[in-house]
Motif scaffolding. Structure first.
Motif, PDB file in Angstrom:
ATOM      1  N   GLY A   5       6.173  27.822  17.667  1.00 37.52           N
ATOM      2  CA  GLY A   5       5.356  28.737  17.727  1.00 37.52           C
ATOM      3  C   GLY A   5       4.010  28.737  17.040  1.00 37.52           C
ATOM      4  N   ALA A   6       3.650  28.263  15.979  1.00 37.81           N
ATOM      5  CA  ALA A   6       3.000  27.642  14.981  1.00 37.81           C
ATOM      6  C   ALA A   6       1.838  26.710  15.437  1.00 37.81           C
ATOM      7  N   VAL A   7       2.347  25.882  16.201  1.00 41.24           N
ATOM      8  CA  VAL A   7       1.215  24.886  17.259  1.00 41.24           C
ATOM      9  C   VAL A   7       1.217  25.731  19.017  1.00 41.24           C
ATOM     10  N   LEU A   8       2.028  26.090  18.996  1.00 40.25           N
ATOM     11  CA  LEU A   8       1.743  27.051  20.672  1.00 40.25           C
ATOM     12  C   LEU A   8       0.209  27.488  19.929  1.00 40.25           C
TER      13      LEU A   8
ATOM     14  N   MET B 209      -5.081  25.694  10.120  1.00 42.33           N
ATOM     15  CA  MET B 209      -4.526  25.695  11.006  1.00 42.33           C
ATOM     16  C   MET B 209      -3.555  24.461  10.931  1.00 42.33           C
ATOM     17  N   LYS B 210      -4.884  23.603  11.188  1.00 41.00           N
ATOM     18  CA  LYS B 210      -3.877  22.138  11.524  1.00 41.00           C
ATOM     19  C   LYS B 210      -2.978  21.561  10.198  1.00 41.00           C
ATOM     20  N   LYS B 211      -3.495  21.940   9.118  1.00 38.09           N
ATOM     21  CA  LYS B 211      -2.939  21.373   8.012  1.00 38.09           C
ATOM     22  C   LYS B 211      -1.562  21.849   8.116  1.00 38.09           C
ATOM     23  N   PHE B 212      -1.081  23.789   7.834  1.00 38.33           N
ATOM     24  CA  PHE B 212      -0.026  24.008   8.220  1.00 38.33           C
ATOM     25  C   PHE B 212       0.391  23.735   9.249  1.00 38.33           C
ATOM     26  N   VAL B 213       0.265  23.827  10.525  1.00 40.31           N
ATOM     27  CA  VAL B 213       1.014  22.741  11.409  1.00 40.31           C
ATOM     28  C   VAL B 213       1.180  21.703  11.493  1.00 40.31           C
TER      29      VAL B 213
ATOM     30  N   PRO C  63       9.547  27.521   6.826  1.00 34.18           N
ATOM     31  CA  PRO C  63       8.913  27.891   8.270  1.00 34.18           C
ATOM     32  C   PRO C  63       8.039  28.699   8.614  1.00 34.18           C
ATOM     33  N   ALA C  64       8.943  29.744   8.647  1.00 34.86           N
ATOM     34  CA  ALA C  64       8.229  31.380   8.976  1.00 34.86           C
ATOM     35  C   ALA C  64       6.803  31.670   7.551  1.00 34.86           C
ATOM     36  N   ALA C  65       7.154  31.142   6.423  1.00 28.69           N
ATOM     37  CA  ALA C  65       6.157  31.526   6.019  1.00 28.69           C
ATOM     38  C   ALA C  65       5.236  30.693   6.451  1.00 28.69           C
ATOM     39  N   LEU C  66       5.056  29.525   6.515  1.00 26.94           N
ATOM     40  CA  LEU C  66       3.717  27.985   7.223  1.00 26.94           C
ATOM     41  C   LEU C  66       3.352  28.952   8.547  1.00 26.94           C
ATOM     42  N   TYR C  67       4.636  29.251   9.093  1.00 24.17           N
ATOM     43  CA  TYR C  67       3.743  30.127  10.799  1.00 24.17           C
ATOM     44  C   TYR C  67       2.933  31.654  10.746  1.00 24.17           C
ATOM     45  N   TRP C  68       3.203  31.782   9.805  1.00 26.91           N
ATOM     46  CA  TRP C  68       2.340  33.441   9.145  1.00 26.91           C
ATOM     47  C   TRP C  68       1.234  33.224   8.559  1.00 26.91           C
ATOM     48  N   ALA C  69       0.871  32.010   7.923  1.00 29.91           N
ATOM     49  CA  ALA C  69      -0.166  31.239   7.117  1.00 29.91           C
ATOM     50  C   ALA C  69      -1.109  31.323   8.337  1.00 29.91           C
TER      51      ALA C  69
ATOM     52  N   LEU D 250      12.283  24.996  25.382  1.00 30.85           N
ATOM     53  CA  LEU D 250      10.390  24.662  24.973  1.00 30.85           C
ATOM     54  C   LEU D 250      10.551  23.849  24.944  1.00 30.85           C
ATOM     55  N   ALA D 251      11.122  23.262  26.240  1.00 31.12           N
ATOM     56  CA  ALA D 251      10.417  21.618  26.928  1.00 31.12           C
ATOM     57  C   ALA D 251       9.974  22.876  28.210  1.00 31.12           C
ATOM     58  N   SER D 252      10.874  23.178  29.076  1.00 36.14           N
ATOM     59  CA  SER D 252       9.109  24.048  29.617  1.00 36.14           C
ATOM     60  C   SER D 252       8.420  24.710  29.317  1.00 36.14           C
ATOM     61  N   ARG D 253       8.263  25.138  28.485  1.00 33.37           N
ATOM     62  CA  ARG D 253       7.553  26.099  27.460  1.00 33.37           C
ATOM     63  C   ARG D 253       5.664  24.726  27.214  1.00 33.37           C
ATOM     64  N   LEU D 254       6.503  23.443  26.850  1.00 34.07           N
ATOM     65  CA  LEU D 254       5.788  22.290  27.080  1.00 34.07           C
ATOM     66  C   LEU D 254       5.076  21.702  27.786  1.00 34.07           C
TER      67      LEU D 254
END
Length: 860
Positions: free
Chosen positions: A607-610, A588-592, A569-575, A641-645
């Motif tokens: 993190g990636a979604v945000l 971005m959409k593909k990896f998310v 997941p970290a690798a995809l986030y940095w991608a 995360l719920a509050s962040r969303l």
């Protein structure tokens, strides 16, 4: 084993022709001349003991009956003794006595000796050798050993799984010796069981067996005629039939019946016998848990010889380990070493015990064992070397580093080869490295250098450890130099060295060279265990070099190689970050999408979604951003995360212009998540929304809550500034001087801030308050201060507030012009000139204003 052993019951069941003639069968006249009454009595007692299955006792009686082997009765007593020893499992002793007998027996008796040799081979499992020896013998049908020879053949052929031939030999035996019918029936049962014909064996057992599997003792309620049907048979036949009955239960998987029958036959089976041993070992394969362990313990108790007792103990240890019963397995390993002191694997078993004690959490006991082995004189130096290493490893794991160092030093003393010495030095180096400080690392280097200098098989390993230690010391150049000397080596060491060299290159901040090394590494080791890490590290280098496309390929490759790895997941986030840097929305959409599908609960997914939501919001793709946030909400988010969303959705709705919906979400966030780290941000955003709606009182209340919630730092200052703006806006609506004073008080406090972006804005706004309070001189003082501060920041290449400086210059020029004098006009031109020195375009047309002033006051 069980089949050939049961078939050997023939040798008892068919009388004089089946076994060497009992003493009482020797002609009386010869007995009187060759043996005393005591000798004859011992032979008789031996025959009785043999008949009831007391083979150790029988062997002792026949030993007392022996004399020199110059008479037939003495040789027969020796044969009976050998037969008893074979049954008792004392094969070595039986073989020695048999060899002596074979040298002294007349030619006419050699067949008997060879049959005994076959019996011994069968008992020891040499079925093929027994069959070959039998093939060299062709006794006449009227020979005293003919039946013994034939029955031995049956046993051998059955053991070799030649069942049809064995059955044919049984039929041949019956034709020639009808009196062997009962024993032949046992043979058929055994052969049918061995060949898997359980229906046939069951049918024969039903015709042979009593109604129960154990003897009933007569009591007052039973007629004297009611007795165990086994009682009418020979004791050996009785024993064999009971044994076969229990084995039938095992083979038919009637385990409950088997266990009950075993209990009932406990007294009958309380002896050492190879057939019992085989039965219990077979039962152990079918039973589970404690019952399996009990079966193996029964096998140990009934085993006729040390080899089989050792086998039962080893199997018990294996099964206990498989069942996770490490303390019990360790106890059995200790018993093995105690019971079999001459066993070749005794010390191996003691080492196993040490490992089991460690796994059971009894480290101290294991350590005592290893230390005792180091000083055990019976253990050779190789074993002591191993024990010292085990002790050192355990002491190291227990944190007894000083003791561990002594053990590894002792191991080095015991080393007999350069490789063994290198292993000890490597252990000492690893131990020193655990200290975790530069002095410890340097001490470790000393050990590794000594190991490398020995030129043994582990020299490269020592050099690699040296390189790793230099890496810990921060000497990346030396690390790479040493690693490069090993990287040409094929295999694991070369792979690790090449990877370390690339890591050291990152340490030298040479990302371009490091990237090349990782690319070469991936080519040279396409299936290596470090491949995934190399892909990620290569991606990091490419990201540092802003080669975002290449970085994305590396990250994607790492995920494809190990999609279940924790780092995926970290690798995809940095991608996603790299795609963001390229403004590549599709990537971005593909990896998310992949993160949401495969790792929905990962913090990297949120993190990636945000990141993508923020990108979409900034590009006014509000609906797509809302859809992403809704997808993330389905992942059962944590409270944080719920509050962040909720906050992110409010931000998107705010950008969309849906201020009222955004405010409802913020109110929900504030109510449902009072401890959220975003609470202050929620108040701040709510203030912005209220202000946009012209609700300045509500906005001011929200900004005040924001400042109170997150005290200190830039955030509080900004919230205070917005609160002052609300007072200012309310004043413009209500013209209440109190509101203006409240705004001015806040601006005054903020104007003292060193951060010119906050202080400069506040200076301008405080100046506006002074203007509205009819205090133009104070206002002009602040406008000038802001201009000079901005100019000083500009000269020192520090950030300055251009917009507020421009507003201050324009406001000051207008105030000076209000004086309606040439002096006022000159002052206005001065502030315009100051601002123009900043070289910043803020939108105000200062050139036109300056021209109009010069024209009006004739100041060309």
């Amino acid at each position: 084993m069980l089949v050939s052993a049961v078939l050997s019951a023939f040798l008892t069941a068919i009388g004089a022709n089946a076994q060497p003639a009992p003493p009482q069968m020797v002609p009386q006249a010869q007995e009187n001349t060759t043996a005393s009454a005591a000798v004859i009595d011992n032979r008789r007692l031996g025959a009785e003991a043999f008949a009831v299955g007391d083979y150790p006792g029988a062997a002792r009686f026949f030993e007392r009956a022996e004399g020199t082997l110059d008479s037939a009765p003495t040789r027969e007593a020796r044969r009976m003794r050998i037969a008893a020893l074979i049954r008792a499992g004392e094969y070595g002793k039986a073989a020695t006595l048999l060899s002596e007998l074979e040298k002294l027996s007349p030619i006419l008796e050699l067949f008997s000796d060879r049959i005994l040799r076959v019996d011994l081979m069968l008992a020891q499992g040499d079925d093929k050798g027994a069959a070959e020896l039998l093939g060299t013998m062709t006794p006449r049908e009227d020979s005293p050993v003919y039946v013994r020879w034939l029955t031995a053949q049956i046993a051998a052929e059955t053991a070799l799984e030649k069942y049809d031939k064995a059955l044919a030999l049984v039929e041949d035996l019956l034709r020639k010796r009808p009196e062997t019918a009962a024993a032949a029936r046992l043979a058929r049962i055994s052969i049918f069981q061995q060949s898997g014909k359980l229906a046939a064996s069951a049918e024969l057992l039903a015709a042979s067996a009593p109604p129960e599997t154990t003897a009933k003792q007569p009591d007052a309620q039973n007629s004297p005629k009611e007795k165990d049907p086994f009682a009418s048979t020979d004791a050996e036949m009785d024993f064999s039939l009971r044994l076969l009955t229990l084995r039938q239960m095992l083979l038919e998987r009637k385990l409950s019946e088997y266990k009950e029958a075993l209990k009932q036959n406990a007294a009958v089976f309380a002896r050492r016998d190879g057939r019992l041993y085989a039965l219990h070992m077979e039962a152990a394969k079918l039973l589970d848990g404690e019952e399996k362990f009990d079966a193996l313990k029964h096998a140990f108790r009934t085993a006729p010889d040390d080899l089989r007792r050792m086998a039962a103990t080893k199997q018990l240890i294996t099964d206990l380990i498989a069942g996770g019963k490490y303390p019990e397995a360790a106890a059995q390993a200790a018993l093995y070493a105690e019971n079999f002191p001459a066993a070749r694997d005794r010390f191996e078993m003691l080492f196993l015990r040490g490992h089991l004690l460690t796994r059971a959490g009894h480290e101290k006991e294991a350590l005592e064992l290893y230390r005792s082995l180091i000083s055990d004189r019976r253990l050779d130096n190789a074993g002591k070397y191993r024990a010292a290493g085990e002790a050192g490893n355990l002491e190291s794991a227990m944190g007894q580093l000083h003791d561990a160092e002594n053990s590894f030093a002792r191991q080095k003393e015991l080393a007999s080869t350069p490789e063994e010495a290198q292993s000890a030095l490597l252990a000492l180096g690893d131990l020193a490295n655990r200290g975790g400080t530069p002095p410890h690392f340097r001490r470790a280097l000393t050990f590794y250098q000594q190991a490398a200098a020995l030129k043994g098989a582990k020299s490269f390993a020592a050099t690699l450890q040296m390189a790793r230690t230099y890496y810990k010391l921060g000497d990346f150049r030396k690390t790479r130099e040493l690693a490069d000397t090993i990287s040409p080596v094929k295999g694991d060491l070369g792979e690790k060295a090449a990877f370390l060299a690339a890591e050291a290159t990152i340490g030298l901040l040479d990302y371009a060279e490091a990237l090349k090394r990782y690319e070469t590494f991936l080519t040279d080791y396409p299936t290596g265990e470090l491949r995934r890490t190399a892909l990620i590290r290569g991606a990091e280098c490419a990201r540092q070099l802003k080669l975002y496309s290449e970085a994305i390929l590396f990250y994607e490759g790492a995920v494809k190689l190990a999609p279940k790895a924790p780092s995926a997941p970290a690798a995809l986030y940095w991608a996603v970050n790299c795609a963001l840097a390229r403004q590549d929305a599709e990537t971005m959409k593909k990896f998310v999408s992949l993160l949401l599908a495969e790792y929905p609960v990962s913090e990297y997914t949120s993190g990636a979604v945000l990141l993508l939501v923020d990108f979409l919001r900034s590009n006014e793709k509000f609906e797509a951003a809302l859809d992403l946030l809704a997808a993330l909400e389905k992942s059962n988010p944590s409270e944080a995360l719920a509050s962040r969303l909720l906050y992110e959705r409010a931000q998107v709705l705010s950008g969309k212009g849906s201020s009222m919906e955004a405010l409802k979400l913020l109110q929900k966030m504030i109510a449902d998540h009072p401890k959220s780290p975003l609470l202050a941000d929620g108040f701040f955003l709510a203030g912005n929304l209220h202000a946009d709606l012209g609700e300045y009182a509500a906005a001011g209340a929200s900004y005040r809550r924001a400042a109170e919630t997150r005290k200190g730092g830039r955030f509080e200052l900004l919230a205070q500034g917005r609160l002052a703006d609300c007072y200012y806006s309310l004043y413009s609506l209500k013209l209440d001087r109190k509101l203006l004073r409240q705004a001015a008080e806040i601006y005054r406090n903020l104007s003292a801030e060193k951060d010119i972006r906050i202080g400069g804005q506040s200076l301008y706004k405080l100046g506006r308050c002074y203007e509205l309070s009819d205090e133009p001189d104070k206002a002009l003082e602040l406008y000038n201060e802001l201009l000079y501060r901005s100019l000083a920041c500009r000269k020192e290449n520090l950030p300055c507030p251009p917009a507020w400086a421009g507003k201050a210059a324009y406001a000051a020029a207008k105030l000076y012009l209000k004086r309606g004098s040439t002096d006022g006009a000159l002052e206005a031109l001065r502030v315009i000139s100051l601002f123009q020195q900043l070289g910043i375009d803020t939108g105000e047309d200062f050139t036109t204003l300056a021209d109009s002033i010069r024209k009006k006051y004739n100041l060309y």
